[in-house]
Design an enzyme around this catalytic site. Structure first.
Site, PDB file in Angstrom:
ATOM      1  N   GLU A 135       0.856  -1.181   0.000  1.00 39.61           N
ATOM      2  CA  GLU A 135       0.000   0.000   0.000  1.00 39.61           C
ATOM      3  C   GLU A 135       0.896   1.236   0.000  1.00 39.61           C
ATOM      4  O   GLU A 135       1.905   1.238   0.714  1.00 39.61           O
ATOM      5  CB  GLU A 135      -0.900   0.029   1.243  1.00 39.61           C
ATOM      6  CG  GLU A 135      -1.953   1.131   1.154  1.00 39.61           C
ATOM      7  CD  GLU A 135      -2.924   1.149   2.340  1.00 39.61           C
ATOM      8  OE1 GLU A 135      -2.712   0.396   3.305  1.00 39.61           O
ATOM      9  OE2 GLU A 135      -3.885   1.904   2.278  1.00 39.61           O
ATOM     10  N   GLU A 194      -5.489  -3.121  12.639  1.00 34.79           N
ATOM     11  CA  GLU A 194      -5.160  -3.971  11.487  1.00 34.79           C
ATOM     12  C   GLU A 194      -6.108  -5.160  11.415  1.00 34.79           C
ATOM     13  O   GLU A 194      -6.532  -5.578  10.345  1.00 34.79           O
ATOM     14  CB  GLU A 194      -3.711  -4.448  11.546  1.00 34.79           C
ATOM     15  CG  GLU A 194      -2.664  -3.338  11.676  1.00 34.79           C
ATOM     16  CD  GLU A 194      -2.831  -2.192  10.708  1.00 34.79           C
ATOM     17  OE1 GLU A 194      -3.287  -2.414   9.571  1.00 34.79           O
ATOM     18  OE2 GLU A 194      -2.521  -1.033  11.095  1.00 34.79           O
TER      19      GLU A 194
HETATM   20  N1  0A1 Z   1      -3.168   0.820   5.817  1.00 34.49           N
HETATM   21  C1  0A1 Z   1      -2.256   0.964   6.903  1.00 34.49           C
HETATM   22  C2  0A1 Z   1      -1.369   2.124   6.823  1.00 34.49           C
HETATM   23  C3  0A1 Z   1      -0.260   2.092   5.862  1.00 34.49           C
HETATM   24  C4  0A1 Z   1      -0.294   2.926   4.761  1.00 34.49           C
HETATM   25  C5  0A1 Z   1       0.760   3.009   3.893  1.00 34.49           C
HETATM   26  C6  0A1 Z   1       1.856   2.238   4.155  1.00 34.49           C
HETATM   27  O1  0A1 Z   1       2.945   2.336   3.339  1.00 34.49           O
HETATM   28  C7  0A1 Z   1       3.114   3.440   2.582  1.00 34.49           C
HETATM   29  C8  0A1 Z   1       1.914   1.401   5.230  1.00 34.49           C
HETATM   30  C9  0A1 Z   1       0.845   1.319   6.082  1.00 34.49           C
HETATM   31  C10 0A1 Z   1      -3.065   1.185   8.151  1.00 34.49           C
HETATM   32  O2  0A1 Z   1      -4.013   1.973   8.128  1.00 34.49           O
HETATM   33  O3  0A1 Z   1      -2.744   0.625   9.165  1.00 34.49           O
HETATM   34 ZN    ZN Z   2      -5.738   1.522   8.614  1.00 33.29          ZN
END
Ligand code: 0A1
Ligand code: ZN
Length: 886
Positions: free
Chosen positions: A143, A319
């Protein structure tokens, strides 16, 4: 790749055109331009062959045309080895490689297979996006747009595919091999071994994960409500395996809570959590294989503070909750990020409220809104929770998308009531399970499940900025108390205030009788117009001044509430309001007046400092109150929050001085009570994380901080350090000493470093010095950057020093000679070469330049200009710097 973004900065994004592949212009993407994909990728089979320097990735995609035309896949920093369609090697003229694309000119018009082989070099991947190395182990972060750094793909969330994955690597170096879903095969030959995995759920590429390394871990079990056993595995480097118990416990609590609260059950037989030392963010919800920053997993009494325990609980739950709010139902495009993040933050906040203390957690969350989020909404990076455009998506993982997004979800629950909200959630999952959807779909589910009209509510998604709700015209007609609420919202980038439409705002209010201290009535007013009049029920007599309104109870909307209150009315609310958030807020307003009077030189004229002292003393003396709440009521608002109350053009160092002078005055005025409370809270009971113990430590350490501020407490601070049974108390002592260059400071800091039990403790050692309100702060920080344990490639270590200085040391950062700014400017430029995301966030420190006096503002602006004209600047940092300059 070398990109000359500085030329484009002066042209604006619209002027950038026709860049060659070698100097691709930063492309701004717009929400309105969404278009469905011309091909679906029905399945992906990945094969990772891990070699010493290079990893070969073979990808076999089964595609079906849904629109046709050229197939343009994303890809970045890949070495293409071969490409074939339906088993035939592609001739060179059948495809084209761009800087960030693979284009197949004329794909077959019926379903076909595309197989590509690429080489990637994880050890050289300092961006920590894609496949990278951390402490010799391999892990992924996909992501938002990292999967394209692994193979060619439609790297966007509406492309959902069935994944299978095989990993082959050296047996000794990488004994543990993991990927999403169920392990379906395993074997070995010679020095090498392999494992293969199948994920039964279709997913977007951003949820793909792979881990290969020498890891240890712990195991647990959770039986779901329908009786299925889930194998729970928490992994980390061997040396940290003794710090994993709390995250396993947190995971079990989260799984249970989601079943009880939302009826949501886990859907695979195994759930992995892997801790890695090098990670850009907190953690990542990859399907069945979460990857975590060690800072959000590891917890042991000797190494983690009570705050760390809470963070681990919250992030592990966050998570886990994504498995439904994010994975089972995901986002159609990245503009919808708040669909999963706002909702999941709301879920983790309420989980923590249930697990710990609702009142304390709510105040902690409101503090984040008022300091960080309101500041973002008031600055150049302001954006709606659903942004309209981006250059680098990674820049939009913001406190607005996350925390304001969570407040927007909370408003649905406030407006609909819990049963109505739950009905909406059920309908949302029922309608959209297994698909990629939009914020509008979520809003429709809420509206349809409750047969209500939420059309106006969309404005929370389209308009940026913090609305102000003002209470006026309090009246008594007959026996009815009425009041007028009006709303407005300031200019934000591309959205002048004059064009903003009224929001639909739930404003929770209560009416108190000054004479009796009793609550007359409580109402949820729904403000939909620019101005509206509302009435309380319950009979009243006399004049409106005999009553006090408690406004925006529980922070019922992410707005700034305003009403004219006398000092006595604030003091009344601070002691009589039955809403703990508003009691705390009344105290905050009293402190704010004292600090701002000190700042403007009005101190002494009024009684604002006296009221502040009385409030502070009342919190200390409230022996029957919750100790955590008492500690919160001893804390005055911070620099950022206070800055938002001042007109542009103020001197930031003068504000720091006013703030610290009032803090000192409070501590000195109450030093007797502080010592008394401090002494009464000593305990040698064994460590636990129950709310009572956490509260005791929180209050005791708040007393310590104040006593240190009052002066002459060095010896006792050293003793506090020596007596400490846990990291919470040790750190509090070190922080208490950090502000003054004394021999006690040197002594304790030396011991703290030498006895540090893990890398995270070393980070605390760095951060507490970088944030110390000391005269020699910049000098100290420069020494820290030269320290043997400093690192530019480990984000936690780097941020502990550099971002902490820029964000948590306003007096030194804003030094009049510009030395703090110059230091951060140089760091942004240097770090941008290795980690774009870290550099871009750091660059955000200059975003407030318009708020300060001309000299400071000019110096900060010059830093931004310098950054923008740096050759080869990343699009992440480019975007932050250019937006900040507008
Ligand atoms: N989706 C994850 C957050 C996250 C977003 C980007 C990342 O890399 C650029 C890593 C983690 C969460 O909301 O926990
Ligand atoms: Zn999140």
């Amino acid at each position: 790749s070398s990109r000359l973004y500085h030329a484009l900065a002066t042209m604006g994004h619209g002027g950038a055109q026709g860049g060659s592949a070698a100097a691709a212009p930063p492309v701004e993407k717009f929400r309105k331009d969404y278009a469905a994909l011309p091909y679906s990728i029905d399945s992906v089979d990945l094969d990772f062959n891990v070699q010493t320097d290079e990893t070969l990735v073979t990808s076999t995609l089964k595609l079906t045309p849904t629109g046709g035309g050229p197939l343009v896949l994303d890809g970045e920093d890949l070495r293409l080895v071969s490409a074939e369609v339906d088993g035939k090697e592609l001739p060179k003229d059948a495809y084209e490689l761009g800087e960030e694309t693979f284009t197949l000119h004329k794909p077959p018009s019926s379903p076909f297979t595309l197989k590509t082989v690429v080489g990637i070099e994880p050890a050289k991947n300092t961006q920590l996006s894609g496949l990278y190395e951390s402490s010799g182990n391999l892990c992924t972060q996909c992501e938002a747009e990292g999967f394209r750094r692994i193979t060619y793909f439609y790297d966007r969330p509406d492309c959902m595919s069935a994944f299978t994955c095989r990993v082959e690597a050296d047996k000794k170096k990488f004994p543990i091999l993991l990927s999403n879903g169920n392990e379906v095969g395993r074997g070995e030959s010679g020095d090498r071994h392999w494992a293969s995995f199948e994920d039964p759920f279709k997913k977007p590429s951003y949820l793909f994960a792979l881990v290969a390394g020498d890891l240890g871990g712990i195991q647990g079990k959770f039986t779901t409500k329908s009786g299925r056993d889930v194998d729970l595995r928490i992994w980390s480097e061997h040396r940290n395996c003794d710090q994993l118990d709390w995250s396993l416990e947190s995971l079990k609590r989260a799984m249970k809570w989601d079943e009880e609260t939302y009826g949501l059950e886990y859907d695979l037989d195994v759930y992995h959590v892997v801790a890695v030392e090098d990670f850009n963010m907190g953690a990542m919800e990859n399907k069945g294989l979460n990857v975590f920053n060690t800072a959000c997993v590891l917890a042991a009494p000797q190494t983690a503070t009570d705050g760390d325990y809470d963070r681990v609980l919250g992030v592990v739950a966050h998570e886990y909750f994504h498995n439904w709010s994010g994975n089972r139902v995901t986002c159609r495009d990245w503009f919808q990020l708040t669909l999963k993040e706002g909702l999941t933050v709301y879920r983790d906040q309420t989980f923590t409220e249930d697990q710990t203390s609702r009142a304390v957690k709510r105040i902690d969350d409101v503090r984040v809104m008022r300091s960080a989020q309101f500041a973002q909404d008031a600055g150049p990076m302001a954006h709606p929770i659903r942004p309209e455009s981006y250059v680098a998506m990674d820049n939009f993982y913001t406190v607005t998308v996350y925390n304001k997004g969570a407040e927007v979800i909370r408003m649905y629950a406030t407006l609909l009531g819990w049963p109505g909200f739950r009905k909406g959630m059920d309908l949302y999952f029922q309608r959209h399970d297994g698909t990629a959807v939009t914020c509008d779909d979520f809003r429709s589910a809420m509206a349809d499940a409750n047969s209500v009209d939420l059309t106006q509510f969309e404005r929370w998604y389209t308009q940026a900025g913090t609305p102000t709700v003002t209470l006026s015209d309090k009246k008594i007609d007959g026996e009815t108390f009425s009041l007028t609420l009006s709303q407005s919202c300031a200019d934000t980038p591309n959205q002048p205030a004059s064009e903003k439409q009224p929001f639909h705002i739930p404003v929770s209010c209560a009416l108190f009788d000054k004479k009796t201290g009793k609550k007359v009535d409580e109402q949820l007013f729904e403000l939909r117009e620019a101005s509206q009049t509302f009435s309380f029920s319950g009979t009243v007599t006399g004049s409106p001044d005999d009553y006090v309104v408690s406004l925006l109870r529980g922070f019922s909307a992410p707005v700034t509430a305003k009403q004219e209150l006398t000092q006595d009315e604030l003091l009344f609310l601070a002691s009589n309001d039955d809403d703990s958030l508003n009691r705390w807020d009344a105290a905050q307003q009293i402190y704010t007046r004292a600090i701002l009077d000190e700042f403007t030189g009005d101190a002494g004229k009024g009684d604002s400092l006296d009221a502040a002292v009385a409030t502070f003393r009342a919190a200390l003396n409230d022996k029957s109150g919750d100790p955590s709440l008492r500690a919160l009521n001893l804390a005055v608002p911070g620099f950022s929050e206070l800055g938002l109350k001042l007109d542009d053009g103020f001197d930031p160092v003068k504000l720091c001085e006013a703030l610290s002078s009032v803090k000192k005055a409070l501590a000195r005025a109450c030093s007797t009570e502080l010592k008394e409370v401090y002494a009464s809270l000593y305990s040698d009971a064994p460590y636990d994380v129950e709310a009572a113990s956490v509260g005791r430590r929180r209050l005791r350490n708040a007393c310590l901080a104040n006593l240190a501020r009052a002066g002459g407490f060095e010896q006792q601070s050293v003793k506090h350090y020596e007596d400490a049974q846990c990291m919470t108390d040790q750190l509090a002592a070190a922080v208490a000493l950090a502000g003054e260059a004394t021999k006690e400071r040197e002594e304790v800091l030396g011991k703290f470093y030498e006895s540090a039990g893990n890398e995270l403790v070393v980070n605390k050692w760095f951060a507490l010095q970088a944030s110390a309100d000391a005269d020699d702060a910049l000098e100290t920080v420069k020494k820290l950057v030269a320290h043997e344990a400093f690192s530019r490639t480990n984000p936690n270590r780097y941020r502990a020093v550099v971002n902490t200085f820029a964000g948590a040391n306003p007096r030194a950062f804003h030094a009049a000679d510009g030395s703090g700014y110059a230091f951060i400017r140089d760091e942004v430029i240097q770090t941008d070469k290795t980690n774009n995301q870290v550099a871009a966030r750091l660059c955000g420190s200059f975003g407030t330049w318009k708020k300060y006096d001309a000299k400071r503002g000019g110096l900060m602006k010059a830093c931004l200009e310098e950054i923008v004209k740096t050759e080869g600047l990343s699009k992440d940092t480019f975007e932050i710097a250019t937006r900040s300059l507008k």
